[in-house]
Design a protein around this motif. Structure first.
Motif, PDB file in Angstrom:
ATOM      1  N   SER A 292      -4.365  -9.424  -4.819  1.00 54.13           N
ATOM      2  CA  SER A 292      -4.245  -8.321  -3.654  1.00 54.13           C
ATOM      3  C   SER A 292      -5.154  -7.151  -4.490  1.00 54.13           C
ATOM      4  CB  SER A 292      -2.728  -7.765  -3.287  1.00 54.13           C
ATOM      5  OG  SER A 292      -2.358  -7.159  -4.319  1.00 54.13           O
ATOM      6  N   ALA A 293      -6.343  -6.753  -4.201  1.00 57.87           N
ATOM      7  CA  ALA A 293      -7.157  -5.915  -4.794  1.00 57.87           C
ATOM      8  C   ALA A 293      -6.803  -4.503  -4.554  1.00 57.87           C
ATOM      9  CB  ALA A 293      -8.666  -6.206  -4.538  1.00 57.87           C
ATOM     10  N   THR A 294      -5.796  -4.391  -3.465  1.00 58.07           N
ATOM     11  CA  THR A 294      -5.571  -2.916  -3.224  1.00 58.07           C
ATOM     12  C   THR A 294      -4.978  -2.191  -4.647  1.00 58.07           C
ATOM     13  OG1 THR A 294      -3.510  -3.816  -2.753  1.00 58.07           O
ATOM     14  CG2 THR A 294      -4.790  -3.273  -0.862  1.00 58.07           C
TER      15      THR A 294
ATOM     16  N   ALA B 262      -3.338   6.791  14.941  1.00 61.72           N
ATOM     17  CA  ALA B 262      -3.287   6.517  13.506  1.00 61.72           C
ATOM     18  C   ALA B 262      -4.133   5.259  13.261  1.00 61.72           C
ATOM     19  CB  ALA B 262      -1.911   6.424  12.974  1.00 61.72           C
ATOM     20  N   LEU B 263      -4.680   4.944  12.245  1.00 61.19           N
ATOM     21  CA  LEU B 263      -5.312   3.694  12.186  1.00 61.19           C
ATOM     22  C   LEU B 263      -4.375   2.744  11.580  1.00 61.19           C
ATOM     23  CD1 LEU B 263      -8.408   2.544  12.118  1.00 61.19           C
ATOM     24  CD2 LEU B 263      -8.715   3.509   9.827  1.00 61.19           C
ATOM     25  N   GLU B 264      -4.130   1.698  12.382  1.00 63.38           N
ATOM     26  CA  GLU B 264      -3.269   0.761  11.894  1.00 63.38           C
ATOM     27  C   GLU B 264      -3.617  -0.259  10.808  1.00 63.38           C
ATOM     28  OE1 GLU B 264      -0.500   0.983  12.172  1.00 63.38           O
ATOM     29  OE2 GLU B 264      -0.777   2.503  13.586  1.00 63.38           O
ATOM     30  N   GLY B 265      -2.767  -1.061  10.232  1.00 63.56           N
ATOM     31  CA  GLY B 265      -3.341  -2.309   9.233  1.00 63.56           C
ATOM     32  C   GLY B 265      -3.288  -1.562   7.893  1.00 63.56           C
ATOM     33  N   ARG B 266      -3.714  -2.218   7.036  1.00 60.22           N
ATOM     34  CA  ARG B 266      -3.694  -2.213   5.498  1.00 60.22           C
ATOM     35  C   ARG B 266      -5.219  -2.026   5.127  1.00 60.22           C
ATOM     36  NH1 ARG B 266      -0.603  -6.160   2.223  1.00 60.22           N
ATOM     37  NH2 ARG B 266      -1.806  -4.962   0.469  1.00 60.22           N
ATOM     38  N   PRO B 267      -5.307  -1.017   3.887  1.00 60.11           N
ATOM     39  CA  PRO B 267      -6.671  -1.024   3.416  1.00 60.11           C
ATOM     40  C   PRO B 267      -7.014  -2.400   2.948  1.00 60.11           C
ATOM     41  CG  PRO B 267      -5.397   0.557   2.201  1.00 60.11           C
ATOM     42  CD  PRO B 267      -4.235  -0.086   3.276  1.00 60.11           C
ATOM     43  N   PRO B 268      -8.328  -2.674   2.724  1.00 60.27           N
ATOM     44  CA  PRO B 268      -8.738  -3.939   2.671  1.00 60.27           C
ATOM     45  C   PRO B 268      -8.462  -4.637   1.046  1.00 60.27           C
ATOM     46  CG  PRO B 268     -10.634  -2.511   2.741  1.00 60.27           C
ATOM     47  CD  PRO B 268      -9.554  -1.805   3.008  1.00 60.27           C
ATOM     48  N   ASN B 269      -8.626  -5.804   0.972  1.00 62.84           N
ATOM     49  CA  ASN B 269      -8.403  -6.386  -0.066  1.00 62.84           C
ATOM     50  C   ASN B 269      -9.707  -6.726  -0.984  1.00 62.84           C
ATOM     51  OD1 ASN B 269      -8.279  -8.590  -2.221  1.00 62.84           O
ATOM     52  ND2 ASN B 269      -6.627  -9.717  -0.919  1.00 62.84           N
TER      53      ASN B 269
ATOM     54  N   ARG C 214      -9.316  -4.434  11.628  1.00 60.86           N
ATOM     55  CA  ARG C 214      -8.353  -3.287  11.962  1.00 60.86           C
ATOM     56  C   ARG C 214      -9.071  -2.660  13.293  1.00 60.86           C
ATOM     57  NH1 ARG C 214      -7.682   0.266   6.671  1.00 60.86           N
ATOM     58  NH2 ARG C 214      -5.980   1.387   7.492  1.00 60.86           N
TER      59      ARG C 214
ATOM     60  N   SER D 112       0.990  -1.244   0.118  1.00 57.06           N
ATOM     61  CA  SER D 112       0.085  -0.043   0.176  1.00 57.06           C
ATOM     62  C   SER D 112       0.767   1.044   0.027  1.00 57.06           C
ATOM     63  CB  SER D 112      -0.902  -0.021   1.201  1.00 57.06           C
ATOM     64  OG  SER D 112       0.059   0.420   2.357  1.00 57.06           O
TER      65      SER D 112
ATOM     66  N   SER E 269      -5.823   8.296   6.964  1.00 60.73           N
ATOM     67  CA  SER E 269      -5.791   7.869   8.227  1.00 60.73           C
ATOM     68  C   SER E 269      -4.240   7.418   8.429  1.00 60.73           C
ATOM     69  CB  SER E 269      -6.776   6.730   8.241  1.00 60.73           C
ATOM     70  OG  SER E 269      -6.342   5.955   7.153  1.00 60.73           O
ATOM     71  N   LEU E 270      -3.756   7.098   7.695  1.00 54.80           N
ATOM     72  CA  LEU E 270      -2.307   6.526   7.607  1.00 54.80           C
ATOM     73  C   LEU E 270      -1.152   7.484   7.867  1.00 54.80           C
ATOM     74  CD1 LEU E 270      -2.462   3.524   5.162  1.00 54.80           C
ATOM     75  CD2 LEU E 270      -2.371   3.492   7.575  1.00 54.80           C
TER      76      LEU E 270
ATOM     77  N   MET F 155      -1.040  10.196   9.522  1.00 52.43           N
ATOM     78  CA  MET F 155      -0.507  10.629  10.916  1.00 52.43           C
ATOM     79  C   MET F 155       0.726   9.612  11.373  1.00 52.43           C
ATOM     80  SD  MET F 155      -1.390  13.391  11.257  1.00 52.43           S
ATOM     81  CE  MET F 155      -0.640  13.620  12.841  1.00 52.43           C
ATOM     82  N   SER F 156       0.395   8.244  10.984  1.00 50.09           N
ATOM     83  CA  SER F 156       1.674   7.318  11.463  1.00 50.09           C
ATOM     84  C   SER F 156       2.778   7.546  11.052  1.00 50.09           C
ATOM     85  CB  SER F 156       1.058   6.023  11.113  1.00 50.09           C
ATOM     86  OG  SER F 156       1.097   5.963   9.625  1.00 50.09           O
TER      87      SER F 156
ATOM     88  N   LEU G  75     -11.262   7.646  12.020  1.00 50.78           N
ATOM     89  CA  LEU G  75     -10.940   8.420  11.014  1.00 50.78           C
ATOM     90  C   LEU G  75     -10.836  10.037  11.280  1.00 50.78           C
ATOM     91  CD1 LEU G  75     -10.398   8.169   7.915  1.00 50.78           C
ATOM     92  CD2 LEU G  75     -13.022   8.312   7.335  1.00 50.78           C
TER      93      LEU G  75
END
Lengths: 335, 302, 319, 343
Positions: free
Chosen positions: C290-292, D276-283, D296, B158, B190-191, B193-194, D261
């Motif tokens: 991986s549809a991202t 911050a919102l962890e993890g990755r956008p969904p697949n 998440r 990503s 959302s990411l 800020m990290s 958010l």
């Protein structure tokens, strides 16, 4: 209009440079040969009887001027340019002694220009029109057939296509004249018979040129349009329900025309070569036939004259095409 | 106090267009700033597009040469770094972070290629295992691990992850200065800020100074120690970050702050187009205006 | 490499046809090494025999077996085309990359030379060169002259790619990652330059073979080296059409047409395959799981530059 | 007559693609139900791979393969009657374009035909739908431009002669000149600088108020939604996870994703540590089962991983799709209401 005049000036300067470099190249090439053309051409003239001494004298003067062994290369170069700028007075031709080479060339040039301009106009418009439609309507079977045909014909050189047409119309279906620019029994001048005969004789060479040229423009335009179709301003017009015909012509094709015109300027040199090759197959009285005849008779002056005129003509043609560019692309006009 | 970086009276003048239709652009005019090597800090350059902030960053990185004035990193000018070794030393000390993560990595090549190149040539790792441990260490600093990244292509990760890998790659030679040109504008809010907090942690934990280039005043407020506001090539306000952003003095700085939208104005109907008159007036006088110092340490060009 | 060919054959009709045609031509020209007869000798077989089981391609008026004659002809023509293509690639690659990478006045000078050479009509100049050199215009010299005029179209194309690559962010990234200029050019940038070099090489082959055949047919080359052009020259010389030996003309014409169409299809499909955009899509194909990568194009903050537009699928066009 | 201009019921739109033997189905919009009211700005928020751009493409009935509607339905409620664009004949739908339904697309810089004067583009887009004689048509266009404080001589310019901001204003004028009832705006201000962005947003809001039409406004930038949207719908992984009036949704979110958010956005003057919102956008080719946010989500429980939470009302005009929506607390303070910060 200031930007436009700058543009014209820039293009004109470019043309002058091309002519200078091209003609100088021709001059240098003629001086590469080990044998000196002066005595070879003179001897072949004097062996033939009863030519007026002044004409022979004139040839000797021209030849020593251009190829004189005793003269340094630089002086010959200056003489060469003097003669070129005086309307190409390279001295009498061997082919039709004593008529000057440049007269022969000037007699042949219009026929080449006729063939070149008609075939380029037709192929550029038809090729881009059908290529654009094929790029936009990618599913239409008819346009796919055009695509396959273009891919089949486009790589074949001018000579082979002209030769195949010659065989077909010469032996298999002899309905068109296959040589010369007009019938013998027609009196040349602005009368109907002459014009009709010229058109009839031009059909075969022009068709042969069109068959070869069409594929290039068709495939180039199709690839270009299949990218333009994804441009934002096209998608947006479709979203707005703008009539399809308006989108295809004023949005897609109109934008594709700009790069296709630049492409025309780029390939004009090779199209010109193709045209004079095709002429030779139908011994159409253009520069091509004249050049081949001159080479076969060892006529230095005419070969030089044809080469320099060819280079100059192409440079001028490219300049003309470049002038059209701002008319198609407002960004150039107003930049 | 040896200066880490000194930018003195730097201007950059572009000439575009062909020989005949020339157009002259003053991208940067008389920029001055300096970073000390004693304390690591986040120095932010704020400006809209066309303000010259990216040109200034590229000049510090040596990707462009200033038309006048000079930029010294640890006392040496970029132009003096002729040999490859000298340039490599510079790369060990200064590293860039680019804007679009998907453009930073060659889409046709695997991502860890760049990590290995930095480990070997900049860090000087000799064996593969040494390189891998250095890389893994750097990746851990940004919350990733070699296992997640090895052998992957750019489009398999990503935007946020890719940017972290880019930062990790920049950290391998333990540089003392990172130059981040809009590092988060391409990353999801959302990411975002990290990564911004990551830059702050790098300053605190690893003593890395960061030049942060952005148009986003909110993130600037969150992490900057000092900042510069640029308008069309001119530095209009410079100094301690929070005081300036809390109460900007220069008309252009005020215009920028007023134009920033925030979720707190929900339902307040505060959406009225910004009043540009004062800022335009100040722009008229920019040629003659000079940087005047204020008690709180800021400079304002009036 | 095998997987690439398997992929191409399965999904790209043009490549298959092109590969088959070119394979036939190359195979046929290799037969020349086994030819029992020396192609330059004449009156070895009864002249003007139509194609038959004994003489597959028939014989010509000069008493030569056209089958073996043709193997040599196509071999020499192909070799000539390859030679010109390689020579002109060297020039256009150097000029293009130097102009693209160094830029500044070097770029302007090289490109103005380019614009001048592109505007010169090549055929009359080649005829002039033949006229002047006549006998000592060997195939090598002709190849060099053609290469000198064949490079400008592609030099500008290569330059535009080089300029594009120079300014891409991953190039700066590679520099700062410590990669040497050589490593960047050959490993990072070559996959972007190769498709153009390959497809323009084939287009150049088609162009140079076409011109060389034309010159030969007019008799403007060394006539005793068997090539497609010289075959046609002798056929014309003995006015094959009038005499009725049509196969003397049909053999070289068919051979050269098959060569051109095959090369062209190969060039088009290879270019499409190696073109980084479609390679991305193929890699994208595998990565679609991986549809991202697909939905990144959905919007949000991270637009994917090239992949997004492609991953949305082949535009079905407008019915 | 409902007071909606568009109703969407359990809409499903998937990308179906085949690449070199790899067949993939990407569920970009998965069972979305929402309605847009007349005279309202409905904001659609969502990050990358949330499906928001695909959703509004279906609103504008501008989908081409490989995108296909696989379920649910959609109906416009215009003055001249209701119409389901996917059932009605193409000609009838095309007739709606620009007269009743218009679109402001992303990539504001290149929406205008570069080789055509703005005047001709206005003619192409608006003359047919307006159905007025030429003189009256140009009068209407010029007054419309004046109302958006654009000078009429912009009509004789070419797009490259205008600045980015100006081109965006002209596009907005173009999209609203026929006073359509329903305008779709896809990230119209993303590419603009902060100062110009505020002007353009103010312009969109003013035009909407003057025409009383409905605008669907798509952007990933929550602060833009806060300033322009009356109601917001939050999209996550192809589903509508929360919908409600702007102020309530931001101050008192009832879905963990919205809470995170909103909390993760920095603000001038606020130095509280941002979570911050962890993890990755969904697949979206293989989305997570049950509630797609559960990988998440800090509040995720067993039920979240198996059952898909329905979009249930949780307050006045406020819906949320979360099994524990009651326990969601805002993670940050907005405005002056005193709301304690969730654990």
């Amino acid at each position: 209009m200031k930007a436009y005049s700058w543009f014209v000036l820039k293009r004109f300067a470019q043309m002058i440079v091309v002519i200078y470099v091209g003609v100088s190249t021709a001059f240098l090439i003629t001086h590469l040969s080990p044998i000196n053309p002066v005595d070879s051409m003179l001897s072949s003239i004097t062996t033939r009887s009863n030519f007026s001494p002044e004409a022979i004298e004139e040839m000797r003067a021209a030849l020593t001027d251009l190829y004189g062994v005793d003269k340094p290369l630089l002086e010959q170069y200056v003489n060469f340019w003097q003669r070129f700028l005086q309307g190409g007075d390279f001295g009498p031709s061997l082919l039709a002694f004593p008529t000057p080479a440049m007269t022969l060339v000037m007699r042949a040039l219009p026929w080449t220009v006729l063939l070149l301009s008609t075939s380029v106009l037709i192929t550029w418009f038809l090729g881009n029109l059908f290529g654009g439609l094929a790029g936009y309507f990618q599913n239409s079977r008819l346009l796919k057939v055009f695509g396959v045909a273009s891919m089949g014909v486009q790589p074949i050189p001018y000579y082979i296509v002209a030769f195949l047409f010659l065989i077909f119309f010469g032996f298999v279906w002899p309905v068109l004249p296959i040589s010369g620019a007009y019938a013998m029994d027609v009196q040349s001048g602005w009368n109907i018979d002459f014009i009709l005969s010229v058109i009839q004789h031009a059909i075969l060479p022009v068709t042969s040129l069109i068959v070869v040229g069409f594929g290039t423009w068709f495939l180039g335009m199709r690839a270009l349009v299949s990218n333009i179709v994804n441009e934002d301003y096209v998608t947006y017009a479709e979203l707005a329900g703008v009539p399809r015909r308006r989108i295809v012509f004023s949005y897609v094709m109109r934008n594709a025309a700009v790069p296709q015109l630049t492409a025309l300027a780029l390939v004009l040199g090779s199209i010109f070569s193709g045209t004079i090759i095709t002429e030779q197959v139908y011994n159409y009285p253009g520069l091509g036939t004249l050049l081949v005849d001159a080479v076969n008779t060892g006529d230095n002056t005419t070969v030089l004259a044809v080469s320099t005129v060819a280079i100059t003509a192409v440079a001028i043609a490219i300049f003309v095409v470049d002038l059209l560019h701002p008319l198609l692309d407002p960004r150039v006009r107003a930049s | 106090m040896t200066a880490l970086l000194e930018v003195s009276h730097v201007s950059k003048h572009f000439v575009t267009g062909g020989r005949l239709s020339r157009s002259h652009i003053d991208a940067v005019v008389d920029a001055n700033l300096s970073l000390s090597s004693d304390a690591s800090e986040i120095f932010t350059i704020i400006g809209e597009s066309g303000s010259g902030k990216t040109t200034l960053a590229r000049m510090i990185l040596g990707l462009e040469h200033p038309t006048s004035g000079d930029i010294r990193f640890e006392g040496k000018r970029n132009a003096e770094r002729r040999t490859r070794a000298a340039r490599r030393d510079f790369y060990r000390r200064v590293q860039p972070i680019f804007q679009n993560p998907f453009e930073t990595f060659n889409p046709l090549k695997r991502v860890d290629r760049y990590l290995h190149a930095s480990a070997r040539t900049l860090f000087g790792a000799r064996t593969a295992s040494e390189a891998e441990s250095v890389i893994d260490g750097a990746l851990h600093k940004v919350g990733l691990s070699l296992r997640e990244v090895a052998g992957r292509y750019a489009h398999e990760l990503s935007g946020g992850q890719l940017q972290r890998v880019a930062i990790a790659r920049a950290l391998i030679p333990n540089p003392s200065l990172l130059i981040a040109d809009e590092p988060v504008s391409m990353v999801d809010a959302s990411l975002r800020m990290s990564i911004v907090t990551l830059l702050r942690d790098l300053r605190d934990e690893f003593g890395v100074s960061v030049i942060y280039i952005t148009h986003d005043l909110a993130t600037a407020y969150y992490i900057s120690d000092r900042l510069v506001i640029m308008q069309k090539g001119y530095v209009v306000e410079m100094g301690p970050a929070r005081p300036i952003l809390d109460a900007p003095e220069h008309p252009y700085s005020r215009l920028l702050k007023d134009s920033v939208l925030s979720i707190t104005d929900a339902g307040t109907d505060g959406l009225v187009s910004a009043d540009r008159s004062e800022s335009a007036a100040a722009w008229e006088r920019v040629g003659t205006a000079t940087l005047q110092e204020r008690e709180d340490g800021r400079f304002v060009r009036l | 490499m095998l997987a690439v060919v398997r992929d191409l054959i399965r999904y790209n009709k043009e490549f298959t046809i092109g590969a088959v045609l070119v394979a036939i031509i190359v195979g046929f020209s290799c037969l020349s090494f086994f030819s029992p007869v020396d192609p330059t000798l004449v009156y070895l077989v009864p002249p003007e025999r139509p194609p038959s089981t004994e003489y597959w391609f028939g014989t010509n008026s000069r008493g030569q077996d056209l089958f073996w004659q043709a193997t040599f002809a196509i071999r020499n023509t192909l070799a000539f085309g390859l030679l010109v293509a390689v020579l002109s690639r060297i020039i256009s690659l150097t000029v293009g990359l130097v102009a693209g990478y160094i830029g500044g006045w070097v770029d302007r000078v090289l490109m103005s030379i380019n614009d001048v050479v592109v505007a010169l009509p090549i055929f009359p100049i080649l005829v002039l060169v033949y006229f002047v050199l006549r006998a000592d215009l060997t195939t090598l010299k002709l190849a060099i002259v053609m290469a000198c005029f064949g490079w400008p179209f592609d030099a500008r194309l290569i330059r535009s790619i080089a300029v594009g690559l120079r300014h891409r962010e991953f190039t700066h990234h590679a520099v700062f990652a410590g990669m040497s200029a050589r490593k960047i050019m050959f490993e990072e940038h070559l996959p972007y330059v190769m498709p153009i070099v390959l497809s323009t090489a084939m287009a150049n082959m088609i162009w140079s073979i076409g011109l060389s055949v034309t010159l030969a047919v007019l008799g403007f080359t060394d006539l005793n080296i068997p090539s497609i052009g010289t075959m046609l020259y002798w056929a014309n010389n003995h006015s094959a059409m009038v005499v009725g030996t049509w196969w003397w003309i049909a053999v070289p014409v068919v051979l050269v047409v098959v060569t051109f169409v095959g090369l062209y299809l190969l060039a088009v499909s290879l270019n499409e395959y190696i073109d980084p955009r479609s390679r991305l899509r193929r890699m994208g194909g595998a990565a679609l799981v991986s549809a991202t990568s697909t939905l990144v194009a959905e919007g949000g903050a991270a637009p994917v530059p090239t992949l997004g537009a492609d991953v949305r699928g082949e535009p079905e066009g407008r019915p | 007559m409902t007071e909606n201009v568009l109703t969407v019921t359990s809409l499903k739109a998937y990308y179906r693609m085949a690449y070199f033997g790899v067949d993939r189905e990407v569920r970009a919009v998965d069972d979305v139900t929402l309605s847009v009211r007349k005279n309202e700005v409905y904001g659609i928020a969502g990050e990358s791979s949330s499906g928001k751009t695909t959703l509004i493409k279906t609103f504008a009935s501008a989908i081409r393969p490989p995108l296909k509607i696989v379920g649910g339905s959609m109906t416009y409620h215009f003055e001249n009657g209701d119409i389901d664009p996917y059932a009605a004949p193409k000609a009838k739908v095309d007739a709606l374009r620009w007269s009743h339904l218009s679109y402001i697309m992303q990539g504001s810089m290149s929406l205008l035909n570069p080789v055509r004067r703005i005047r001709r583009t206005f003619e192409d887009f608006a003359f047919r739908p307006m159905g007025l004689p030429s003189s009256e048509f140009w009068g209407r266009v010029e007054s419309h431009l004046q109302r958006l404080d654009l000078s009429p001589n912009v009509l004789s310019a070419y797009p490259h002669q205008l600045s980015g901001g100006m081109r965006q204003r002209v596009t907005i004028a173009l999209a609203t000149v026929c006073q359509p009832e329903f305008v779709i705006a896809d990230e119209p201000t993303t590419a603009l600088d902060v100062v110009v962005q505020k002007d353009v947003l103010a312009m969109i809001r003013d035009v909407q108020r003057q025409m009383g039409s409905s605008v669907v406004f798509v952007t990933h930038d929550m602060s833009v939604h806060a300033n322009i949207a009356d109601r917001i719908g939050i999209m996550y992984a192809g589903r509508l996870v929360e919908e409600g009036p702007t102020r309530t949704l931001l101050a008192a979110p009832r879905h963990p994703y919205t809470a995170h958010l909103v909390a993760s956005l920095p603000r001038i003057g606020d130095t509280t540590p941002k979570v911050a919102l962890e993890g990755r956008p969904p697949n979206l080719a293989e989305p997570p089962t049950g509630c797609r946010f559960h990988p998440r989500c800090p509040l995720a429980i067993e039920k979240c991983t198996t059952d898909v939470p329905p979009l249930e009302p949780v307050g006045l005009d406020h819906r949320s799709a979360c099994w524990r929506s009651a326990e969601v607390r805002p993670l940050t303070r907005i405005g002056h209401q005193e709301l304690e910060v969730a654990g």
